[in-house]
Design a protein around this motif. Sequence first.
Motif, short mmCIF file in Angstrom:
data_model
loop_
_atom_site.label_atom_id
_atom_site.label_comp_id
_atom_site.label_asym_id
_atom_site.label_seq_id
_atom_site.Cartn_x
_atom_site.Cartn_y
_atom_site.Cartn_z
N THR A 150 -36.56 -3.09 8.72
CA THR A 150 -35.59 -2.40 9.57
C THR A 150 -34.47 -3.39 9.89
N PRO A 151 -33.23 -3.08 9.51
CA PRO A 151 -32.14 -4.02 9.81
C PRO A 151 -31.96 -4.21 11.31
N VAL A 152 -31.71 -5.46 11.71
CA VAL A 152 -31.39 -5.76 13.11
C VAL A 152 -29.97 -5.32 13.39
N LEU A 153 -29.77 -4.62 14.51
CA LEU A 153 -28.43 -4.22 14.92
C LEU A 153 -27.87 -5.25 15.89
N TYR A 154 -26.73 -5.81 15.53
CA TYR A 154 -26.06 -6.79 16.38
C TYR A 154 -24.93 -6.11 17.15
N LYS A 155 -24.53 -6.73 18.25
CA LYS A 155 -23.51 -6.14 19.14
C LYS A 155 -22.29 -7.05 19.22
N MET A 156 -21.12 -6.41 19.16
CA MET A 156 -19.87 -7.07 19.50
C MET A 156 -19.28 -6.29 20.68
N VAL A 157 -19.14 -6.98 21.81
CA VAL A 157 -18.67 -6.34 23.03
C VAL A 157 -17.31 -6.95 23.39
N PHE A 158 -16.36 -6.09 23.71
CA PHE A 158 -15.01 -6.51 24.08
C PHE A 158 -14.79 -6.16 25.55
N LYS A 159 -14.43 -7.18 26.34
CA LYS A 159 -14.37 -7.00 27.79
C LYS A 159 -13.05 -7.51 28.36
N ASP A 160 -12.75 -6.99 29.53
CA ASP A 160 -11.70 -7.54 30.38
C ASP A 160 -12.37 -7.90 31.69
N GLY A 161 -12.70 -9.17 31.84
CA GLY A 161 -13.51 -9.55 32.99
C GLY A 161 -14.90 -8.96 32.84
N GLU A 162 -15.32 -8.16 33.82
CA GLU A 162 -16.62 -7.50 33.76
C GLU A 162 -16.54 -6.10 33.18
N GLU A 163 -15.32 -5.62 32.97
CA GLU A 163 -15.14 -4.26 32.45
C GLU A 163 -15.30 -4.26 30.92
N GLU A 164 -16.19 -3.41 30.44
CA GLU A 164 -16.38 -3.29 28.99
C GLU A 164 -15.33 -2.34 28.43
N LEU A 165 -14.57 -2.83 27.45
CA LEU A 165 -13.51 -2.04 26.85
C LEU A 165 -13.94 -1.35 25.55
N HIS A 166 -14.80 -2.02 24.81
CA HIS A 166 -15.18 -1.49 23.49
C HIS A 166 -16.48 -2.17 23.07
N ARG A 167 -17.28 -1.44 22.28
CA ARG A 167 -18.55 -1.99 21.81
C ARG A 167 -18.78 -1.54 20.36
N ILE A 168 -19.26 -2.46 19.53
CA ILE A 168 -19.64 -2.15 18.16
C ILE A 168 -21.08 -2.59 17.96
N GLU A 169 -21.92 -1.71 17.41
CA GLU A 169 -23.30 -2.06 17.06
C GLU A 169 -23.50 -1.75 15.58
N GLU A 216 -25.14 -12.21 14.64
CA GLU A 216 -25.38 -12.62 16.02
C GLU A 216 -24.63 -11.67 16.94
N ASP A 217 -25.05 -11.63 18.20
CA ASP A 217 -24.31 -10.88 19.22
C ASP A 217 -23.10 -11.71 19.67
N ARG A 218 -21.99 -11.02 19.94
CA ARG A 218 -20.79 -11.71 20.42
C ARG A 218 -20.14 -10.90 21.54
N THR A 219 -19.56 -11.65 22.49
CA THR A 219 -18.80 -11.02 23.57
C THR A 219 -17.41 -11.64 23.61
N TYR A 220 -16.41 -10.81 23.44
CA TYR A 220 -15.01 -11.26 23.45
C TYR A 220 -14.37 -10.86 24.77
N GLN A 221 -13.48 -11.72 25.25
CA GLN A 221 -12.72 -11.44 26.47
C GLN A 221 -11.24 -11.27 26.13
N ALA A 222 -10.62 -10.26 26.76
CA ALA A 222 -9.20 -10.03 26.54
C ALA A 222 -8.38 -11.14 27.20
#
Length: 211
Positions: free
Chosen positions: A132-151, A191-197
């Motif tokens: 079963t492929p592992v699903l990784y997350k890319m989360v795009f945020k502005d501070g604590e607010e989540e703007l967009h997510r890709i799994e 890998e999981d990644r979190t980007y900040q605006a």
Amino acid sequence: VVGETVETRTVPTRTGYRFTGWLLTADGRAAIGANDTVTIRRNTEGGTSSTTVYSMWTEQEYTITFRTNGGTEIPTANYAYQAKINEENHQTSKPHNTFAGWRYIGEDENTQPHSLPLTMPAEDLTVEAIWTPVLYKMVFKDGEEELHRIEAAYGTVISEPKDPEKDEYIFTGWTLNGADADSLPSTMPGEDRTYQAKWLRKQATPAAPTV
């Protein structure tokens, strides 16, 4: 049969064992082969006579062949009939995937995962790994607010999110772990990644001079 030669060519069967011959004594001191003959002679009083023979068996070994389907290789394993199978001794791994179980080749051609049997059956087995492929997350945020997510699974083609908007600010890009992200990946990383605006405050427009 008294006074006659009896052939022992009728081979008995026993699940998980191979017949190797007969014993004339229960303690195994007098053996005859599977294709040998036994002569039963009349007793001294001229009456009937009988001989009891005991079957000899050798435990059969059966083979498990592992197809790891891209995972680390597992050597072929041999087990005696009904021997305990320790699944921890036959583990495989594959980058960016989780092991889901085994598919039994020749028995069920569907993709339902199974465990290995607890004990060895009286047959050879060929099993194939299901992943079963592992699903990784890319989360795009502005501070604590989540703007967009890709799994998505590793290597999946992904699209960049739209540039966010914010009153009185100009969006200038994304940061990752505090450093500027010059570009976003076109495929999902492993890998999981979190980007900040990152923002630049707009300059106030000076008032027009009065005449």
